[in-house]
Design an enzyme around this catalytic site. Structure first.
Site, mmCIF file in Angstrom:
data_model
loop_
_atom_site.group_PDB
_atom_site.id
_atom_site.type_symbol
_atom_site.label_atom_id
_atom_site.label_comp_id
_atom_site.label_asym_id
_atom_site.label_seq_id
_atom_site.Cartn_x
_atom_site.Cartn_y
_atom_site.Cartn_z
ATOM 1 N N HIS A 347 0.794 -1.231 0.000
ATOM 2 C CA HIS A 347 0.000 0.000 0.000
ATOM 3 C C HIS A 347 0.826 1.281 0.000
ATOM 4 C CE1 HIS A 347 -4.197 -1.382 0.436
ATOM 5 N NE2 HIS A 347 -3.679 -2.401 1.087
ATOM 6 N N LYS A 538 -8.035 14.355 3.034
ATOM 7 C CA LYS A 538 -6.875 13.455 3.091
ATOM 8 C C LYS A 538 -6.377 13.400 4.523
ATOM 9 C CE LYS A 538 -6.264 12.652 -1.366
ATOM 10 N NZ LYS A 538 -6.298 11.298 -1.934
ATOM 11 N N ARG A 539 -5.730 12.309 4.870
ATOM 12 C CA ARG A 539 -4.950 12.330 6.089
ATOM 13 C C ARG A 539 -3.902 13.431 5.956
ATOM 14 N NH1 ARG A 539 -7.206 10.148 9.916
ATOM 15 N NH2 ARG A 539 -5.256 9.712 10.958
ATOM 16 N N LYS A 544 0.815 14.485 0.828
ATOM 17 C CA LYS A 544 -0.515 14.798 0.294
ATOM 18 C C LYS A 544 -0.680 16.296 0.043
ATOM 19 C CE LYS A 544 -2.576 10.743 2.542
ATOM 20 N NZ LYS A 544 -3.064 9.972 1.400
ATOM 21 N N THR A 636 -8.681 6.259 -2.692
ATOM 22 C CA THR A 636 -10.056 5.822 -2.995
ATOM 23 C C THR A 636 -11.029 6.986 -2.819
ATOM 24 O OG1 THR A 636 -10.270 4.980 -0.730
ATOM 25 C CG2 THR A 636 -9.740 3.385 -2.457
ATOM 26 N N LYS A 640 -14.539 8.097 -4.928
ATOM 27 C CA LYS A 640 -15.833 8.436 -4.308
ATOM 28 C C LYS A 640 -16.331 9.782 -4.816
ATOM 29 C CE LYS A 640 -14.251 5.833 -0.346
ATOM 30 N NZ LYS A 640 -13.398 5.934 0.847
#
Length: 810
Positions: A347, A538-539, A544, A636, A640
């Site tokens: 991952h 996002k985390r 990110k 993901t 969505k």
């Protein structure tokens, strides 16, 4: 996988039996049927196929009530029944606690996969830990993140059932004894694993699978011998040390922490799970619920175990320990069975996220397993040395044990060596895994490496959270798309349909009005539902690049244009908390500026979770997917948002690449460096100062942050953030800043043309079919687990079976 079927007389079916349609026969002994071809079925239950076991330290399930009603086809009936009682179903749904047993994408992916496996008729179990406290509740106090315990079980959990009859012992510590009868792990500390089962219903097919989560319990005699020497109180208190194993979910995301409790959690879940799997295998082998000795030759044909990242990696040496020490299999045979049983999903490509456990810690906690890992590594390196003589550097790179400084076990290497399949979770990620991160392993066994692009379940992420859009789509193309999301391509013929365009825009506006009301109620901030809702979910992590988004907000504030709300959530490390504080500080200034007024609002949505995502995502206009190219495995959230009618602004990273392939790059707002550009910049050297000197708006934004414009009471508050951006930014925020700002200008321009915007939205929805977790699971099933999904609907319990009965073992 092995399949068994029945003839009408209730016997194991032979292919030539005329009583019913032939299927591959089973191997249960018994007497012949009247046709002389089938053997009688002794027990009531029959093993019909192999089982899939999905091992994950996280299952981010969220709420269960509405999802269950949808999958069982009961939502309208339940809504009506609750209404007749004078109650409101939405209020009832809001009472339910989120099962927040995950940090973010990895745990939510596991939840989507469980839904898809049940919907596809696959016999599957999800195995994990029943954390007493899930991901922390995030509160924002004066702009700072404050963590509170997530006591999600304080009112109980009506969806789970304790199964004390399947409680199992798990061993820790102790020592290894070499005896004439074999190797024994003795003098261990025992913790009991109590399973809790949660049903996972498939969509409208009467199939219900199980998620089994383990809770740690101390045995009754745990240290109670101390009572005899007068320390009864301490003996009872020490029970907490055992039960702490399942107390709390570790909150860090994409950052490895080598804590003893975490390793205990990882071994605890795999040790209990493998005992359970082997018990079920032995029982099914003989059609009996009794656990009996058996041969294990068919084990990989009936058992497929998927490791969700490296967290359950200790399952590999644990299964070897069971086979070699307990079942007395020869090493080579045990290893062959083990490799054919396990598959591993990677991952992340971030070095700091890859698990590397100190050898000293593993030796203390799991001494026998360390010996097994050393043996696996020695045989592995012997093989490499045979293939590549005198290539010492290759041996060092491919070893399971890293020798530099503190000796550590590379868990990703263990997973690769001990599995028959290794997959990334997006095309670009899988390519990076093969060509960079695990290049040596991929060169050695290229057939082992695969790609399985992530997906999301359309049941929760469309039917549940966006019923207006789901109904509108069903009116145009029928309801079958819920089980076959690829049918969304039929929407392409409505891209120029003015009525459909207006209807799609109307649904989005209704979602935005509803969400604006929620924000006003919860955050006391009034926003204009006609403004663009630009959302970054996002985390909080440097890769990110929430900081780039924040710099753009400052730039837009300095230009004083109309803008949009946005929100994020975060784990707990220093830079993440500073980023949260900065965003809130910028928001405070922006939201209280009388010149800007209502044109620009910045809202940090605290305690982001599944139930909040179900409100945010349908209301979003623009989805931020702006990680540095080559760092996001898949994502993901991007899927969505796409499915729910948001347009994407993003880099060519993770699943964004495939989203652009499906929808056409012109229907996304793509900007910035590609992977090869990032690689080239790394070679040349990234110098943040050059961008700062060249871009006046960037310089202005940084100077404001550095000078205390957004923190007048503490002018130096954000010096660490600024210092990181100039001197330690591995993810090159400044390098993509200019392209990002220009791309945002294109977004704003298109948003002013409502019809053109909505047409692009429709093209994105029509292209979202690939990103169903049903498609992903079908690929896992056929390429890795070697089972075939079934679209057969099992008759409900009140209807007689047609003779082709199915049985499943607990």
């Amino acid at each position: 996988m092995a399949y068994t079927s029945l003839c009408v007389t209730g016997r194991i079916l032979h292919p030539s039996c005329p009583e019913t349609k032939p299927k591959p026969p089973g191997d249960v002994e018994g007497s012949p049927c009247p046709h002389g071809c089938c053997t009688r079925l002794a027990p009531a239950l029959v093993w019909i196929s192999g089982w899939i076991y999905y091992l994950s330290l996280e299952f981010y399930m969220g709420r269960t009530l509405q999802n269950t009603m949808i999958n069982l086809g009961l939502q309208n009936a339940c809504d009506e029944a609750i209404y007749q009682l004078g109650l409101d179903m939405e209020e009832l749904e809001e009472i339910e606690e989120d099962a927040g047993l995950g940090n973010g994408g990895l745990g939510r992916l596991a939840a989507c996969f469980l839904d898809s496996m049940a919907t596809l008729g696959l016999a599957a179990y999800g195995y994990g830990i029943r954390y007493e406290y899930g991901i922390f509740n995030q509160k924002i106090r004066d702009g700072w993140q404050v963590e509170e315990a997530d006591d999600w079980l304080r009112h109980g959990n009506p969806w789970e059932k304790a199964r004390p009859e399947y409680m199992l012992p798990v061993h820790f510590y102790g020592r290894v004894e070499h005896a004439a009868t074999g190797i024994k792990w003795i003098d261990t500390q025992v913790v009991l694993a109590l399973p809790y089962d949660t049903p996972v219903p498939g969509y409208m097919n009467n199939t219900v699978n199980t998620m089994r989560l383990w809770s740690a319990r101390a045995p009754n005699d745990f240290n109670l011998r101390d009572f005899n020497v007068g320390d009864y109180i301490q003996a009872v208190l020490d029970r907490n040390l055992a039960e702490n194993i399942s107390r709390v979910l570790y909150p860090n995301d994409n950052f490895f922490e080598g804590k003893e409790l975490r390793l205990k959690q990882e071994y605890f879940v795999v040790a209990a799970t493998l005992q359970d799997i082997i018990r079920r295998f032995k029982a099914s082998k003989f059609g009996s619920t009794e656990s009996v000795r058996t041969v294990f030759d068919s084990f990989p044909d009936q058992v497929a175990i998927q490791l969700n990242d490296t967290h359950p990696a200790m399952a590999i040496p644990e299964l070897m320990r069971i086979f070699v020490d307990i079942e007395k299999l020869p090493w080579n045979k045990a290893w062959d069975i083990t490799k054919r049983t396990f598959a591993y999903t990677n991952h992340t490509v971030l070095p700091e996220a890859l698990e590397r456990w100190p050898v000293d810690l593993v030796e203390k906690l799991l001494p026998r397993h360390l010996q097994i890992i050393y043996e696996i590594n020695q045989r592995h390196l012997d093989h490499i040395a045979f293939l590549f003589p005198n290539d010492v550097d290759r041996l060092r790179r491919m070893s399971l044990i890293e020798e530099g400084g503190t000796k550590r076990i590379n868990m990703a290497h263990l997973c690769i060596v001990g599995s028959h399949a290794v997959n990334g979770v997006a095309k670009i990620h899988s390519e990076i895994v093969k060509t960079q991160v695990f290049e040596d392993f991929a060169a050695l066994e290229p057939e082992k490496f695969q790609n399985k692009t992530n997906g999301i379940t359309p049941r929760r992420w469309l039917l549940l959270c966006n019923p207006g859009l789901a109904e509108l789509i069903a009116e145009k193309i029928g309801e079958d798309y819920v089980r076959d999301l690829s049918q969304l391509t039929k929407l392409h013929k409505f891209v120029d349909d003015d009525l459909f365009i207006r209807e799609v825009a109307k649904v989005k506006q209704e979602n935005k009005v509803k969400f604006a009301q929620y924000l006003e109620k919860e955050y006391k901030v009034k926003i204009n539902p006609s403004s663009m809702f630009d959302v970054h979910v996002k985390r909080i992590h440097e890769y990110k690049r929430q900081l780039m988004n924040c710099l753009h907000i400052v730039t837009m504030y300095n230009r004083k244009p109309p803008r949009a709300p946005r929100g994020q959530a975060a784990p707990g490390y220093h830079m993440a908390k500073m980023i949260i504080k900065l965003i809130n500080a910028v928001g405070h200034v922006v939201n209280n500026d009388p010149v800007v007024g209502s044109k620009l609002k910045v809202i940090f949505l605290e305690n982001y979770r599944v139930s909040l995502a179900e409100k945010v995502i349908p209301a979003t206009d623009l989805s931020e997917q702006i990680s540095t190219a080559g760092t996001e495995a898949s994502g993901t959230g991007n899927m969505k948002f796409m499915l729910n009618g948001a347009l994407t602004i993003g880099t060519m990273d993770g699943a964004n690449v495939e989203m652009a392939e499906e929808a056409g790059e012109e229907n996304l707002f793509i900007f910035g460096m590609r992977v090869e550009d990032v690689t080239e910049l790394d070679k040349e050297g990234y110098h943040a100062q050059e961008y700062y000197n060249r871009l006046p708006e960037l310089k202005q934004a940084i100077d404001q942050i550095r000078s205390g414009f957004f923190s007048p009471k503490e002018p130096d508050l954000f010096k660490d953030v600024v210092n990181m951006l100039f001197h330690h930014d591995r993810f090159k925020v400044f390098a993509d800043y200019e392209a990002y700002v220009k791309c945002q200008e294109k977004v704003s321009e298109l948003y002013l043309n409502s019809k053109a915007w909505t047409k692009m939205v429709i093209r994105n929805i029509a292209a979202a079919g690939k990103f169903s977790s049903d498609r992903t699971i079908k690929e896992y099933a056929r390429d890795i687990w070697h089972v075939e999904p079934s679209d057969l609907k099992i008759p409900p319990p009140n209807e007689p079976r047609d003779g082709r009965a199915r049985g499943r073992f607990l």
